[in-house]
Design an enzyme around this catalytic site. Structure first.
Site, PDB file in Angstrom:
ATOM      1  N   LYS A  15      -8.034  34.542   0.980  1.00  0.00           N
ATOM      2  CA  LYS A  15      -6.826  35.105   1.575  1.00  0.00           C
ATOM      3  C   LYS A  15      -6.443  34.318   2.829  1.00  0.00           C
ATOM      4  O   LYS A  15      -7.325  33.934   3.611  1.00  0.00           O
ATOM      5  CB  LYS A  15      -7.073  36.587   1.890  1.00  0.00           C
ATOM      6  CG  LYS A  15      -5.832  37.374   2.285  1.00  0.00           C
ATOM      7  CD  LYS A  15      -6.157  38.864   2.449  1.00  0.00           C
ATOM      8  CE  LYS A  15      -4.962  39.671   2.906  1.00  0.00           C
ATOM      9  NZ  LYS A  15      -5.271  41.103   3.054  1.00  0.00           N
ATOM     10  N   SER A  62      -2.239  44.325   0.595  1.00  0.00           N
ATOM     11  CA  SER A  62      -1.655  43.077   1.020  1.00  0.00           C
ATOM     12  C   SER A  62      -2.328  41.845   0.401  1.00  0.00           C
ATOM     13  O   SER A  62      -1.763  40.762   0.452  1.00  0.00           O
ATOM     14  CB  SER A  62      -1.731  42.953   2.548  1.00  0.00           C
ATOM     15  OG  SER A  62      -3.075  42.972   2.988  1.00  0.00           O
ATOM     16  N   SER A  67      -5.936  47.272   1.179  1.00  0.00           N
ATOM     17  CA  SER A  67      -5.425  45.965   0.742  1.00  0.00           C
ATOM     18  C   SER A  67      -6.291  45.185  -0.232  1.00  0.00           C
ATOM     19  O   SER A  67      -5.838  44.183  -0.776  1.00  0.00           O
ATOM     20  CB  SER A  67      -5.133  45.092   1.950  1.00  0.00           C
ATOM     21  OG  SER A  67      -3.902  45.477   2.489  1.00  0.00           O
TER      22      SER A  67
END
Ligand code: GLN
Length: 476
Positions: free
Chosen positions: A79, A155, A179
């Site tokens: 990420k 997310s 997330s």
């Protein structure tokens, strides 16, 4: 060999048996990435050359009989908010476009440097991890591999879609209010938010420090257990990481006693039509408000540093005094959701409102914690759907932030309490969209929830299903 078919732990065996080389694996995964990335946009950048180079080096070491760590060069997506030394780490925000961290996050030291997974690229996300759909990215959205018109969740949406679509074996995400679990649920994969303190946050760009945790995402429970084994543990560089030995999660899967329990629970569920012990959470209705007050307050304080001078990129227009330049920088470089949260968080922390909002939220947070503690006096694990719906359409909620916030109702209480939570796919709805099943454990009982997840996964046998990478039929 159809490399893409296999799970990470199976490929490790094949590498050890010399049935496949790491270069072949990385090569095939890049072919898959090149074929699917135009449809999905899971990544914000890719590092093919470096990946192939590392694969070659690892193969060479292996042929010389040297040890190459526990992750055997398997491809991973990271990420875009976990620091990798000298490599762009932008949090999907314009304000960090030119940021190159001078150091590695602790999880990167472990996963990439020590245990030798190969990072194929940085995965897309909501800007500063604020969102549940990956639509708040300065690079544009990621698309759900099960239906390209829908969101992958957020997310950590890029980390979800790259694993589901077989662009990587696993990925790292971060979870502040859901997330990891939300994109795991929407993309039909496994995602684990560890207990707060289990994994070091050093080098994770903060959204809300008291809630953030890094965790693994993969197609099967075994691979998440393996990745957790690598990233968990005390880190002197993060004072909130807990000094508690790390269990051998992969070896503890499939424990017979738990198996009996799950089997009987499953057959009971089937014969009784899903009747289980109901647990009451008297303060659950306040969870969303509490979570967003705390998360936004912490975010407003964390994001204060980005003024373009010491931290972040500055606006090109330098007219006016320093305050004007700072505000112009923040106005231009932060997206609308991030700005909204900074404003709301600052408001909640301001003199006169602090007691009414922030302190009240902290008090309710401890009541929510107590609700969980009471529940764990009666049971070993709490199960629920991960998300209240399956993946929604791109654009459907992005202009309705309150509706979007409500999506976190089942995940954010777990972060407020600091507990570990796992999401595994448990089936599909009538549009063939995956449904996530959440298993919440007591503190540091990752082992227990991974075990339960593993047994359910083995029973359900859906984890090898490949998403179609198509748009849903119009007028369904
Ligand atoms: N959707 C939640 C939020 O927007 C959770 C985000 C997260 O876990 N990083 O705050």
């Amino acid at each position: 060999m159809k490399i893409l078919y296999y799970m990470g732990y199976e490929l490790i065996e094949k590498i050890k048996q010399k049935e496949v080389t790491i270069q072949e694996i990385i090569q095939q995964y890049f072919e898959r990435i090149e074929e699917t990335e135009p449809l999905l946009h899971s990544f914000v950048n890719l590092t093919k050359e470096d990946s192939l180079k590392k694969a070659k080096e690892l193969d060479k070491k292996l042929s010389q009989g040297k040890s190459i760590g526990r992750l055997y060069g398997l491809p991973i997506g990271i990420k875009d908010l976990i620091c990798i030394k000298n490599s762009p780490t932008t949090c999907a925000s314009k304000i960090l476009k030119s940021f190159r961290p001078p150091y590695n996050a602790t999880v990167i030291e472990k996963v990439i440097e020590k245990e030798n997974a190969i990072c194929v690229g940085r995965t897309n996300m909501d800007e500063f991890a604020m969102g549940s759909s990956t639509e708040n990215s300065c690079y544009g959205p990621t698309y759900n591999p099960w239906d390209l018109e829908r969101v992958p969740g957020g997310s950590s949406g890029g980390s979800g879609s790259c694993v589901a679509s077989r662009q990587t074996i696993f990925s790292l995400g971060s979870d502040t209010g859901g997330s990891i679990r939300c994109p795991a649920a929407y993309c039909g994969i496994v995602g684990l938010k560890p207990t707060y303190g289990r994994v070091s946050r050093y080098g994770l760009v903060s959204y809300a420090n008291s809630l953030d945790q890094i965790g693994p995402m993969s197609r099967c429970v075994h691979d998440s257990a393996l990745l957790l084994e690598v990233i968990a543990g005390h880190d002197p560089l993060d004072s909130t990481s807990v000094n508690k030995p790390v269990e051998k999660y992969t070896e503890l899967l499939n424990q017979p006693i738990v198996k009996e329990k799950v089997n009987s629970a499953i057959s009971k569920l089937e014969s009784l039509g899903a009747k289980t012990l109901e647990i009451s959470f008297p303060h659950l209705e306040y969870a969303i408000a509490t979570y967003y007050l705390i998360a936004m307050s912490e975010a407003s304080s964390n994001l204060e540093r980005y003024e373009g001078l010491q931290y972040g990129d500055m606006t090109d227009n330098l007219e006016g005094d320093v305050f004007e330049v700072f505000s112009r920088t923040r106005g231009e470089k932060f997206g609308p959701e991030v700005r909204r949260r900074i404003i709301l968080g600052t408001y909640a922390l301001s003199a006169g409102y602090y007691d009414m909002f922030y302190i009240k939220a902290l008090k309710i947070r401890s009541l929510i914690k107590k609700d969980f503690q009471k529940a764990f006096e009666q049971c070993d694990a709490i199960v629920s759907p991960t998300m209240p719906t399956t993946a929604f359409k791109i654009g459907e909620l992005v202009n309705d932030p309150l509706q979007m916030y409500l999506m976190d109702v089942l995940t954010c209480p777990v972060n407020l309490a600091g507990l570990p939570g796992l999401s595994i796919p448990c089936g599909f709805d009538n549009k063939n969209l995956p449904i996530g099943f959440q298993i919440i454990g007591n503190y540091f009982e990752e082992n227990n929830i991974l075990n339960l997840g593993y047994l359910l996964e083995q029973d359900l046998k859906i984890y090898r299903k490949i998403p179609p990478l198509k748009r849903s039929v119009k007028n369904e």
